[in-house]
Design a protein around this motif. Sequence first.
Motif, PDB file in Angstrom:
ATOM      1  N   THR A  55      50.235  36.406  69.407  1.00  0.00           N
ATOM      2  CA  THR A  55      49.354  35.640  70.283  1.00  0.00           C
ATOM      3  C   THR A  55      48.403  36.580  71.007  1.00  0.00           C
ATOM      4  N   THR A  56      47.234  36.085  71.316  1.00  0.00           N
ATOM      5  CA  THR A  56      46.297  36.804  72.179  1.00  0.00           C
ATOM      6  C   THR A  56      46.024  35.972  73.427  1.00  0.00           C
ATOM      7  N   GLU A  57      46.877  34.974  73.655  1.00  0.00           N
ATOM      8  CA  GLU A  57      46.669  34.060  74.778  1.00  0.00           C
ATOM      9  C   GLU A  57      48.016  33.698  75.396  1.00  0.00           C
ATOM     10  N   GLU A  58      48.047  33.643  76.693  1.00  0.00           N
ATOM     11  CA  GLU A  58      49.245  33.265  77.432  1.00  0.00           C
ATOM     12  C   GLU A  58      49.777  31.926  76.944  1.00  0.00           C
ATOM     13  N   PHE A  59      51.103  31.826  76.787  1.00  0.00           N
ATOM     14  CA  PHE A  59      51.697  30.578  76.325  1.00  0.00           C
ATOM     15  C   PHE A  59      51.597  29.479  77.391  1.00  0.00           C
TER      16      PHE A  59
ATOM     17  N   THR B 196      38.443  41.616  70.411  1.00  0.00           N
ATOM     18  CA  THR B 196      38.137  41.674  71.842  1.00  0.00           C
ATOM     19  C   THR B 196      39.419  41.846  72.645  1.00  0.00           C
ATOM     20  N   SER B 197      40.485  41.189  72.199  1.00  0.00           N
ATOM     21  CA  SER B 197      41.757  41.302  72.914  1.00  0.00           C
ATOM     22  C   SER B 197      42.288  42.735  72.871  1.00  0.00           C
ATOM     23  N   LEU B 198      42.028  43.441  71.770  1.00  0.00           N
ATOM     24  CA  LEU B 198      42.413  44.853  71.676  1.00  0.00           C
ATOM     25  C   LEU B 198      41.611  45.684  72.665  1.00  0.00           C
ATOM     26  N   ARG B 199      40.313  45.441  72.748  1.00  0.00           N
ATOM     27  CA  ARG B 199      39.464  46.198  73.665  1.00  0.00           C
ATOM     28  C   ARG B 199      39.825  45.907  75.120  1.00  0.00           C
ATOM     29  N   ILE B 200      40.212  44.673  75.403  1.00  0.00           N
ATOM     30  CA  ILE B 200      40.653  44.332  76.759  1.00  0.00           C
ATOM     31  C   ILE B 200      41.883  45.153  77.123  1.00  0.00           C
ATOM     32  N   ALA B 201      42.827  45.255  76.198  1.00  0.00           N
ATOM     33  CA  ALA B 201      44.033  46.048  76.449  1.00  0.00           C
ATOM     34  C   ALA B 201      43.671  47.507  76.710  1.00  0.00           C
TER      35      ALA B 201
END
Length: 262
Positions: A66-70, A130-135
């Motif tokens: 997931t790249t989004e909170e459950f 984008t989720s990788l770059r955010i991390a």
Amino acid sequence: MIPIDGAFVLEIAPRFSGAKAQRQAEIVAAIGDHLTSVLDSYDINTRLRIAHFMGQVTHECAGFRTTEEFASGAAYEGREDLGNIHRGDGKRYKGRGLIQLTGRANYRRIGGKLNLPLEDDPEVAGEPLTSLRIACEYWKDRKINDPCDDDDLIEVTRRVNGGRNGLEDRRNFYRKAKTALSRRMGIILASQQTSSLPVIRRGSFGDVVERLQRGLVAKGFPISIDSDFGPATEFAVRQFQARNGLTVDGIVGAQTWGALEG
């Protein structure tokens, strides 16, 4: 630069079935070809830094499924400390990213750094790359490379989530990452090997380790000569590599042997 890809991620992440496996495959496929370059751009490019990053991120994103909170994000409604000042901001700016970005203010701030309209279009934060770059931005903001260099898992975890939540899970993924990296580095170094001497690392022992230790002592590193490649020898090797402009990985291959005995 240590080359890593989607196959490397799957060596570390847990296995799933059904829809979970499909989503994991989609995320890993989207980031795999970019993993080395993105991490390197944030100086997450040593064995320890990569291993700690993977240990933390694999836990945070539920094994890359997931790249989004459950949760819905409703719990963040009205949280002015997160910049959620308008009705619906809690759900709109729920956690997204491999390390979750939460709240309008953080979406605005990280969006500015990545030159992306995350405040106007928050769902962009859930796109895998984008989720990788955010991390990575989170990692940079919290200066997490520093405790990685000290191999301090507890401090790395504290900087990621503020405490020790999921510490054992993170530790297990970190160990798997180190093992996978050691395997990859061994293959790379073996393919580059031009010396008649073998590639050795922490855990090696015997006459060739004694030869290494005597070479290090001759170069001014006061270590014991016991034919056992332990932590003190690895530390001396890393110092020697740093002083000689080599890749600082604690692994003695052709280049390190050449610098030591050339």
